[in-house]
Design an enzyme around this catalytic site. Structure first.
Site, mmCIF file in Angstrom:
data_model
loop_
_atom_site.group_PDB
_atom_site.id
_atom_site.type_symbol
_atom_site.label_atom_id
_atom_site.label_comp_id
_atom_site.label_asym_id
_atom_site.label_seq_id
_atom_site.Cartn_x
_atom_site.Cartn_y
_atom_site.Cartn_z
ATOM 1 N N SER A 63 -59.981 -4.205 -40.734
ATOM 2 C CA SER A 63 -60.499 -5.516 -40.350
ATOM 3 C C SER A 63 -59.369 -6.550 -40.301
ATOM 4 O O SER A 63 -58.379 -6.336 -39.612
ATOM 5 C CB SER A 63 -61.614 -5.903 -41.329
ATOM 6 O OG SER A 63 -62.332 -7.017 -40.875
ATOM 7 N N ASP A 122 -68.448 -1.801 -32.512
ATOM 8 C CA ASP A 122 -68.150 -2.618 -33.694
ATOM 9 C C ASP A 122 -68.460 -4.079 -33.380
ATOM 10 O O ASP A 122 -68.050 -4.603 -32.349
ATOM 11 C CB ASP A 122 -66.673 -2.437 -34.042
ATOM 12 C CG ASP A 122 -66.237 -3.161 -35.303
ATOM 13 O OD1 ASP A 122 -67.013 -3.949 -35.861
ATOM 14 O OD2 ASP A 122 -65.090 -2.929 -35.724
ATOM 15 N N HIS A 143 -68.227 -1.010 -38.886
ATOM 16 C CA HIS A 143 -66.968 -1.731 -39.028
ATOM 17 C C HIS A 143 -66.222 -1.117 -40.203
ATOM 18 O O HIS A 143 -66.615 -1.270 -41.348
ATOM 19 C CB HIS A 143 -67.271 -3.215 -39.280
ATOM 20 C CG HIS A 143 -66.050 -4.062 -39.449
ATOM 21 N ND1 HIS A 143 -65.160 -4.275 -38.426
ATOM 22 C CD2 HIS A 143 -65.578 -4.774 -40.515
ATOM 23 C CE1 HIS A 143 -64.195 -5.083 -38.851
ATOM 24 N NE2 HIS A 143 -64.421 -5.387 -40.109
#
Length: 525
Positions: A210, A430, A459
């Protein structure tokens, strides 16, 4: 950035209770120098990660003034056990604002033992986060229920939320004005190089999820000669930081919410909410309207409801528990079911307050945001008309940046032709970091390879139960093996994992392969 009591797995998050001093093992990787001041590692093992060790390192608050004020960074380590080490593997769960101390144990225990044994797996709390000090907390209990409805029904409603966001920004400036000029991704990336030197390593290996993908890319741009291997999973689009990236999330999360509704409809025998996805989604919005008038159990209003269901956009392993609460409220008028789901997925504790403070501090400082509120308003209404699930919620989450008390920096151009080939992972659906970000980063990092999870919507996808994806990760960390280049698109494709099975059993996500990872990654980053 939330307290998720019902879904957290015992992953050894506690790193306090430092007991026995352990000498800092010098890396045996080729050419690795000794640190000038070796770290003092202390035993801080947990039931899940008994070999875990902890240390701290001091880093300049202002890297342009290295002899000035220092911040303290908290570190964790699972030491290598093989005769020959491949050096440190720094791991980061994202955010900005996510604590990374438990990531070392998770990654080391999730990799094959022969691979993990070759690395010192290093977790860390970035500056301002968790056990690093000083830690930010601009407005304790900022997310306590019941908050104003995110979707403004009148100019007065909009003004209320604007004033709330501006108040948060002002409080950050008053409480942490000495820190805010140095809360940014570049400063954090320079901290990583301080950690590298303290570890006595010539180069680092890096594995980020991320926001951690952006942090890793920035580090690689600033210190290309210090990068040995680079793994980026669920990739931030570096061209959109941060305003455009957030607008992209609005549409992507709405799509995931529709996917959730379709899954509930497919499992009507369990949830009894209908077989038409559009009608299931309509029932969710009727539930939102109902809690707007009468918050469920006195604490779940529309804002809290959105926060409760938002994690389903990050990880579909949460869908059964969310669907159960949804069905209980609609079919049985069970307000406590929604309140329990809120406590599990959305209630913010002190660590969440800290995480949000760091999130805003870094994103508001990293780059410029629109100066005119009219731009924010028009862009949000435009998104809301097509993607109503979280557009306004996301705007208010980021709105402190509209009045942030510290001037923004210019974002780093991460295009890089100087580092070894990186390994990238991206799911096609995602929501938090949409697919285009993976393609963009792939183009910018010369020689990189992109492994795509086709049809995947989660994710954070590696070390989450997909053997196909993990095979590529393991090969790369073992000896640098990468998939054959496929050009500017995907270099390798893996099928997504099956959707979760419907269940009427509470806390259905617990125990699933991906639940441990997603409890560490958190939400919003």
């Amino acid at each position: 950035m939330t307290k998720r009591a019902g879904i957290l797995v015992a992953v050894g998050a506690t790193v306090a209770g430092l007991v026995t001093a352990v000498p800092s093992a010098a890396s045996t990787a080729p050419g690795a120098p000794r640190a000038a001041a070796p770290l003092k590692w202390t035993a801080c093992g947990t039931k899940a990660y008994p070999t875990q060790q902890c240390a701290t390192v001091r880093s300049p608050l202002d890297h342009d003034r290295p002899s000035g004020r220092k911040v303290t960074l908290a570190l964790s380590r699972i030491p290598h056990t093989a005769k020959t080490s491949q050096g440190p593997l720094l791991v980061n769960p994202g955010g900005p604002g996510g604590s990374g101390l438990s990531m070392a144990g998770f990654v080391a225990s999730s990799l094959p033992a022969k691979v993990a044994a070759q690395y010192d797996v290093i977790g860390f709390d970035p500056r301002g986060v968790g056990r690093s000090s000083p830690a930010l907390d601009c407005v304790p209990k900022h997310f306590d229920p019941v908050r104003p409805d995110t979707v403004p029904g009148s100019p007065r409603d909009e003004r209320t939320n604007r004033e709330r966001a501006a108040s948060f920004a002002a409080a950050c400036g008053e409480k942490h004005g000495d820190l805010l000029p140095f809360m940014d991704t570049v400063s954090t990336a320079k901290d990583l190089d301080v950690i590298r030197r303290a570890l006595g390593a010539r180069q680092i290996n890096y594995f980020g999820y991320s926001y951690g993908t952006y942090l890793g890319a920035v580090y690689a741009k600033l210190f290309p000669e210090r990068v040995r291997r680079l793994v980026l999973d669920s990739i931030v689009d570096p061209d959109g930081v941060w305003y455009e990236d957030n607008l992209g999330q609005d549409y992507a999360f709405d799509a995931r919410h529709k996917a959730f509704a379709a899954w509930v409809a497919k499992n009507d025998a369990t949830y009894r909410l209908g077989t038409d996805p559009a009608k299931v989604e309509a029932a969710w919005y009727r539930m939102r309207a109902a809690v707007s008038k009468h918050p469920a159990a006195g604490k779940v209003g529309p804002s809290e409801l959105e926060d409760t269901f938002l994690p389903g956009g990050y990880y579909n392993g949460y869908w059964p528990q969310l669907a159960e609460a949804f069905a209980a409220y609609v079919n049985d008028k069970d307000e406590d079911a929604l309140a329990t789901a809120y406590d599990d997925f959305a209630a913010v504790d002190a660590s969440g307050d800290n995480g949000y403070s760091v999130y805003t501090a870094v994103q508001c400082r990293d780059t410029g945001w629109p100066k005119s509120w009219t731009t924010w308003r028009n862009d949000t209404w435009r998104a809301h008309r097509k993607a109503p699930f979280m557009s306004w919620n996301n705007t208010w989450y980021n709105a402190p940046c509209a009045t942030w008390p510290v001037a923004p920096l210019r974002p780093v151009r991460v295009t890089n032709h100087e580092i070894p080939p990186a390994l990238l992972f991206q799911a096609t659906d995602d929501a938090a970091t949409p697919y285009e970000g993976g393609l963009s980063m792939h183009r910018k990092l010369k020689g990189s390879r992109l492994v795509v999870e086709e049809g995947g919507g989660n994710h954070g996808i590696s070390l989450s139960g997909n053997d196909c994806l993990d095979a590529h990760l393991i090969a790369y960390l073992t000896d640098g093996t990468l998939p054959r280049s496929g050009g500017s698109g995907a270099d390798a494709v893996c099928d997504a994992l099956p959707e979760p099975e419907a269940t009427a059993t509470a806390k259905a996500a617990t125990g699933q392969k991906g639940s441990t990872l997603h409890s560490l990654l958190g939400f919003r980053g």
